[in-house]
Design an enzyme around this catalytic site. Sequence first.
Site, PDB file in Angstrom:
ATOM      1  N   HIS A   1      -0.508  -9.996   1.818  1.00 52.07           N
ATOM      2  CA  HIS A   1      -1.830 -10.016   2.462  1.00 52.07           C
ATOM      3  C   HIS A   1      -2.536 -11.370   2.389  1.00 52.07           C
ATOM      4  O   HIS A   1      -3.486 -11.610   3.131  1.00 52.07           O
ATOM      5  CB  HIS A   1      -2.763  -8.989   1.799  1.00 52.07           C
ATOM      6  CG  HIS A   1      -2.282  -7.588   1.875  1.00 52.07           C
ATOM      7  ND1 HIS A   1      -1.697  -6.946   0.800  1.00 52.07           N
ATOM      8  CD2 HIS A   1      -2.275  -6.683   2.885  1.00 52.07           C
ATOM      9  CE1 HIS A   1      -1.374  -5.708   1.160  1.00 52.07           C
ATOM     10  NE2 HIS A   1      -1.706  -5.525   2.419  1.00 52.07           N
TER      11      HIS A   1
ATOM     12  N   HIS B   1     -10.537  -4.970   3.257  1.00 50.45           N
ATOM     13  CA  HIS B   1      -9.069  -5.051   3.229  1.00 50.45           C
ATOM     14  C   HIS B   1      -8.664  -6.407   2.653  1.00 50.45           C
ATOM     15  O   HIS B   1      -9.286  -7.425   2.944  1.00 50.45           O
ATOM     16  CB  HIS B   1      -8.512  -4.894   4.648  1.00 50.45           C
ATOM     17  CG  HIS B   1      -7.019  -4.759   4.693  1.00 50.45           C
ATOM     18  ND1 HIS B   1      -6.181  -5.836   4.544  1.00 50.45           N
ATOM     19  CD2 HIS B   1      -6.214  -3.675   4.866  1.00 50.45           C
ATOM     20  CE1 HIS B   1      -4.922  -5.416   4.619  1.00 50.45           C
ATOM     21  NE2 HIS B   1      -4.921  -4.115   4.809  1.00 50.45           N
TER      22      HIS B   1
ATOM     23  N   SER C   1      -3.666   1.039   6.006  1.00 48.87           N
ATOM     24  CA  SER C   1      -4.410   1.126   7.274  1.00 48.87           C
ATOM     25  C   SER C   1      -3.426   1.125   8.442  1.00 48.87           C
ATOM     26  O   SER C   1      -3.624   1.791   9.449  1.00 48.87           O
ATOM     27  CB  SER C   1      -5.433  -0.001   7.400  1.00 48.87           C
ATOM     28  OG  SER C   1      -4.898  -1.244   7.045  1.00 48.87           O
TER      29      SER C   1
ATOM     30  N   GLU D   1      -6.300  -8.530   3.244  1.00 50.57           N
ATOM     31  CA  GLU D   1      -6.044  -9.609   4.203  1.00 50.57           C
ATOM     32  C   GLU D   1      -7.356 -10.162   4.759  1.00 50.57           C
ATOM     33  O   GLU D   1      -7.548 -11.370   4.874  1.00 50.57           O
ATOM     34  CB  GLU D   1      -5.168  -9.117   5.362  1.00 50.57           C
ATOM     35  CG  GLU D   1      -4.863 -10.220   6.367  1.00 50.57           C
ATOM     36  CD  GLU D   1      -4.259  -9.726   7.676  1.00 50.57           C
ATOM     37  OE1 GLU D   1      -4.600 -10.290   8.726  1.00 50.57           O
ATOM     38  OE2 GLU D   1      -3.441  -8.774   7.649  1.00 50.57           O
TER      39      GLU D   1
ATOM     40  N   HIS E   1       0.830  -1.212   0.000  1.00 49.01           N
ATOM     41  CA  HIS E   1       0.000   0.000   0.000  1.00 49.01           C
ATOM     42  C   HIS E   1       0.860   1.256   0.000  1.00 49.01           C
ATOM     43  O   HIS E   1       0.815   2.069   0.930  1.00 49.01           O
ATOM     44  CB  HIS E   1      -0.947  -0.004   1.209  1.00 49.01           C
ATOM     45  CG  HIS E   1      -2.047  -1.010   1.072  1.00 49.01           C
ATOM     46  ND1 HIS E   1      -2.583  -1.692   2.128  1.00 49.01           N
ATOM     47  CD2 HIS E   1      -2.716  -1.458  -0.017  1.00 49.01           C
ATOM     48  CE1 HIS E   1      -3.525  -2.512   1.692  1.00 49.01           C
ATOM     49  NE2 HIS E   1      -3.611  -2.395   0.397  1.00 49.01           N
TER      50      HIS E   1
ATOM     51  N   SER F   1       4.622  -0.441   5.362  1.00 52.20           N
ATOM     52  CA  SER F   1       4.583  -0.497   3.899  1.00 52.20           C
ATOM     53  C   SER F   1       5.356   0.669   3.274  1.00 52.20           C
ATOM     54  O   SER F   1       5.246   0.920   2.075  1.00 52.20           O
ATOM     55  CB  SER F   1       3.127  -0.468   3.426  1.00 52.20           C
ATOM     56  OG  SER F   1       2.439   0.614   4.031  1.00 52.20           O
TER      57      SER F   1
ATOM     58  N   CYS G   1       2.372 -13.624   3.553  1.00 49.57           N
ATOM     59  CA  CYS G   1       3.173 -13.533   4.781  1.00 49.57           C
ATOM     60  C   CYS G   1       2.900 -14.752   5.662  1.00 49.57           C
ATOM     61  O   CYS G   1       1.746 -15.146   5.833  1.00 49.57           O
ATOM     62  CB  CYS G   1       2.776 -12.254   5.512  1.00 49.57           C
ATOM     63  SG  CYS G   1       3.413 -12.195   7.177  1.00 49.57           S
TER      64      CYS G   1
END
Length: 282
Positions: free
Chosen positions: A78, A128, A223, A130, A44, A266, A100
């Site tokens: 994500h 989002h 975020s 993730e 992001h 990020s 991840c």
Amino acid sequence: MAKNLQVTIDKDSGFCFGVVYAIDMAEEILDEEGYLYCLGDIVHNDEEVARLKAKGLRIIAHSDLQTLQNEKVLIRAHGEAPETYRIALENNITLIDASCPVVLKLQNRIKTSHDDDEKILIFGKHGHAEVIGLQGQTNNEAIVFQDIDELDAVELPAKFTLYSQTTKSVDRFYQIKDELLRRGYEVKANDTICRQVSNRYEDLGNFARQYDKIIFVSGKKSSNGKVLFEVCKQVNPETHFISDPAEIDSSLFAENDTVGICGATSTPMWLMKKVKETISSY
């Protein structure tokens, strides 16, 4: 007249290991093959995305996956929902999976809970990447909320398992758990927040206290960036959010100011260095 500013970059800021892993993987393939598809923004941060696009990274949406065939596609840190893997199989797409490990572990735990017929609540940001991947493990049956007030309008089961998006605040997670227990629910809470992120909260607060001015560098879509910016702002009201060195105004700084530069998980280090160069030139 030079302002004689003392500028320091926070050594703990910069990419978390999940993002480093995804970008390393992408760069390796880009160097070999000249192009690579990536499902959604790899990180992001618009500046880092632009740098990788210039090397041949092609950002695609989930709708593009349906029509793509016989190609390589990178899954970013994500993670993804099971549906993505199914489409890839049908379309002979090779997935380069840079999910991840912290997210993968969480996906597995949520899937196990769902398979055991547990009702699941996920504390996370709606829409989002993730969270979409996490909800996908439950056949989209999990209840996602980003604020406890949202649950007032929802009929919750008497007993459920509570999970969290990996980049949420640990304190906030436990406040929510306690509030749900107070409301009389039977809550099995799984703290699945990434410690590399949560440790940053504390470290950043300590960093931000030490300087006259703080320049917080982050993509507007992050975020994690929004949360960490607030952490800095709380301890140092002279904290300013920027995404690009061009947004800095030299009038922010007084002569001999000490300036701290930090960022989200990020935010690339090269961008913070560029910000430092800009500020040091005043």
